[in-house]
Design an enzyme around this catalytic site. Structure first.
Site, PDB file in Angstrom:
ATOM      1  CG  HIS A  13      -3.473  -3.216   4.115  1.00 23.47           C
ATOM      2  ND1 HIS A  13      -2.289  -2.691   4.550  1.00 23.47           N
ATOM      3  CD2 HIS A  13      -4.055  -2.245   3.368  1.00 23.47           C
ATOM      4  CE1 HIS A  13      -2.172  -1.448   4.095  1.00 23.47           C
ATOM      5  NE2 HIS A  13      -3.223  -1.150   3.372  1.00 23.47           N
ATOM      6  CB  CYS A  67      -0.994  -0.045   1.150  1.00 26.25           C
ATOM      7  SG  CYS A  67      -2.398   1.033   0.872  1.00 26.25           S
TER       8      CYS A  67
HETATM    9  N1  GLN Z   1      -1.970   6.934   2.118  1.00 24.21           N
HETATM   10  C1  GLN Z   1      -2.126   6.083   1.003  1.00 24.21           C
HETATM   11  C2  GLN Z   1      -3.481   6.203   0.311  1.00 24.21           C
HETATM   12  O1  GLN Z   1      -4.469   6.504   0.931  1.00 24.21           O
HETATM   13  C3  GLN Z   1      -1.865   4.642   1.402  1.00 24.21           C
HETATM   14  C4  GLN Z   1      -2.853   4.122   2.386  1.00 24.21           C
HETATM   15  C5  GLN Z   1      -2.450   2.779   2.958  1.00 24.21           C
HETATM   16  O2  GLN Z   1      -1.281   2.447   3.042  1.00 24.21           O
HETATM   17  N2  GLN Z   1      -3.433   2.034   3.420  1.00 24.21           N
HETATM   18  O3  GLN Z   1      -3.563   5.991  -0.873  1.00 24.21           O
END
Ligand code: GLN
Length: 253
Positions: free
Chosen positions: A202, A97
């Site tokens: 995740h 992510c």
């Molecule tokens: N901040 C990033 C987004 O919202 C990644 C979010 C995350 O790692 N869950 O795209």
């Protein structure tokens, strides 16, 4: 004779580890211990040196934009070179992510701030169009990882605002069967560059997708121990968990 040895370098464990991402490290460690592999985890935070010779398997998780911004400068300034060196000398990597976004060329967040990435993956990430929602939910993706196309479908949970687009020729990790994936439009999930895997999943990802955990371990172990073959494990429980996650994803519509 000493047994095989593996060093895991966990980047920004304190800042970038949401939605169970730390479970990936727990899973990698356990799968090593069950096989008698001498595994060590080193947390590498802001300001810490990353020794490319000591990092066999790199892991970086996800984060909200604020934490991601804190890690991004340090990643670019202090870790880009050693990460590239480790990968070039046979290390493997998993980036999830926010970490996946920063392993691309750039991430533009919702506030318009541009975070330069380290370019392991040939991709860029843009914010959602005005009014568009974050992409949140369970994902099922069929593997496109070269050589693993027949592996069980990947399952995981995604929650991201960023829309990631791969450059022409970049290798996606999977084809989305359910969920949003990289951008909710082109049907691709994640990216693979050599032994580096990037993904929005995740979950934690690896406990429910043990074949991918073993792919990363096998690749990383080959660096220090050419010819080493990872012994098989009984993954009955892991595969049951995977199946139940897949069923639940589809049941949610
Ligand atoms: N901040 C990033 C987004 O919202 C990644 C979010 C995350 O790692 N869950 O795209």
């Amino acid at each position: 004779m000493t047994g095989p040895r593996l060093n895991i370098a966990w980047l920004y464990a304190d800042l970038m580890s949401i939605y169970g991402d730390r479970g990936n490290v727990v899973c990698l460690v356990r799968r090593c211990q069950w096989r008698g592999i001498d595994v060590a985890v080193r947390e590498i935070g802001i300001g810490d040196e990353l020794d490319p010779a000591e990092a066999d398997l790199l892991f970086i998780g996800g984060a909200q934009d604020r934490e991601q911004r804190l890690a991004a400068d340090d990643l670019l300034a202090r870790k880009a070179e050693p990460v590239r060196e480790a990968l070039a000398s046979g290390a493997s990597a998993l980036a999830v992510c926010g970490g996946y976004q920063l392993f691309g060329h750039e991430y533009r967040d919702a506030a318009g701030t541009v975070l330069r990435g380290i370019g392991v993956f040939d991709l860029v990430t843009e914010p959602a169009a005005p009014g568009a929602r974050r992409i949140i939910g369970n994902v099922v993706a069929s593997p496109l990882l070269p050589g693993c196309e027949d592996a069980p479908n990947l399952v995981g949970f995604e929650n991201h605002g960023g829309r990631t687009r791969l450059s022409v020729g970049a290798q996606p990790l999977g084809r989305v069967l359910h969920g949003g994936g990289n951008n909710g439009e082109d049907g691709f999930e994640g990216c693979v560059a050599g032994r580096a895997v990037g993904t929005y999943l995740h979950g934690s990802l690896l406990p429910k997708n043990p074949w991918l955990a073993d792919w990363l371990l096998q690749a990383a172990l080959t660096r220090r121990h050419p010819g080493y073959e990872l012994p098989a494990l009984d993954d009955t429980l892991e595969l049951q968990a995977r199946e139940s996650a897949e069923r639940r994803a589809y049941a949610a519509g």
